[in-house]
Scaffold this active site. Sequence first.
Site, PDB file in Angstrom:
ATOM      1  CE  LYS A  80      -3.680   2.044   2.896  1.00  0.00           C
ATOM      2  NZ  LYS A  80      -4.473   1.798   4.130  1.00  0.00           N
ATOM      3  CB  SER A  96      -7.583   3.444   3.067  1.00  0.00           C
ATOM      4  OG  SER A  96      -6.810   2.985   4.159  1.00  0.00           O
ATOM      5  CB  SER A 149      -7.992   0.777   6.110  1.00  0.00           C
ATOM      6  OG  SER A 149      -8.732   1.959   6.292  1.00  0.00           O
TER       7      SER A 149
END
Length: 479
Positions: free
Chosen positions: A93, A168, A192
């Site tokens: 990420k 996210s 997330s």
Amino acid sequence: MRGDAWLSGRVSASGPSRARAAETGEFGDVARDLRGTVSARDRVGEALDRLGRLHAELNCTIRVLRERALDMAAESDRREVPRLLEGVPFAVKDVIDVEGVPTTAASRTRADAPPATESATVVARLEAHGAIPISKDATTEFAVGGPHPPLTGACRNPWDRERWAGGSSTGTAAAVAAGVVPFGLGTDVGGSIRLPAAWCGLTGLKPTAGAIPRTGVVPLSWTTEAVGPLARDARTVALLFALLRGPDGRDLRVRESPFESGDATDLRGLRIALPGGYLTELCDAAVRAGVAHLADVLADAGAEIVPGEIPSAAQALPIGYQIVFTEAAALHRIDAARWCDYDPVTVKRISQGIATPASDYLRALQFRAELQAELDAVFARADLVVVPTTPATAPRLPDCTVTVDGEQYPLYAAQSRATMLGNLTGAPGLAVPTGLAPDGCPVSALLIAPPHGEATALRAAQLFQDRTDHHTRMPPIAV
């Protein structure tokens, strides 16, 4: 305790000791399956090529690390003795640093960020065992913005490209679900890791607060944030957790704690609570059926279903957001002059944090202690809490509405009802796929354990996955 199962006992904080433990028993088998039989260059090259094709469909990647990854693969192929994860590609990420690569956090304000001077602890630990990062993945802006970050746009779901992959840790989940890589690294302040895992059909772990170092991660909320792995199955997640956990001497929140193995073929003596109320009232029938299915499989293996309710669960989400937004505001206030370039959703949330009185923030912290006491009371008579990870299948783009029993609801009215419990209390949570809904998209159950009880959740998930095949299902785009 089976001698060949999981980690074969307590895992040391030291990297070499942890690696030696993981090389034996089932963890060694998992690692060998991940390495495969082809060369690292072929394995990494195939993953890069697949990423290029699927990114065009999913918009899952911010930066492809082709040259860096191929150089590391060539080095892997020169090694006479392979390391545990030698040549295994993985995704990162883009709020997590990779040495020599910019970290944008999906923000236009960081589009020209300089390369990171060192990798985050979690990346460095996997690289030390031979794993190779191939991408910096799409995320919501600073991991707190909306599904449409101005720098990149929305990341699409591999199961249905008209839907969002979730946030996210959005691009990482999409890449793993689409079969680009076997695992990836995400972060979690309110769901997330677990929400995109649920919507993409993956197994995702938010660990106990302070279990895995956050060094080298763009900060968002210092009291709720965690770093963790996403993969297809619980065995891979367990291996990654074993390698990632433990102090690094820099994240002062992290302390050493035991991680005990256990028998994943017999759950006699395991007590499971299935709370209702707020946690299940706005929940699609397919999601509820998945939770019941998981509970039935665990009960058939000897687990006992026991009473357990969390009276303040309905307050956890709004109070959790209050803490997250206030802490995010404290971090981003220094860049207020650049907010005009932020995602409007990011600005709205930071503004909510700035407008929060100190007395309200302090009351929210007090609520956290009260919620911890409620969970403690449940865990006094239960070893696991099982609830829906999220109430519906993946949200539809562009407005990201979710559908519950045929009715549409705004995304933020539903998505983090259960997941925020773990961020507020520090308890670990494991999202586990439990099947497909009639719309063809995955549903998921969340296994919540007491702090430092990851092994219990992983053991239950492993048994469930040994007896079902939901975690093996691939979206059509991956075929």
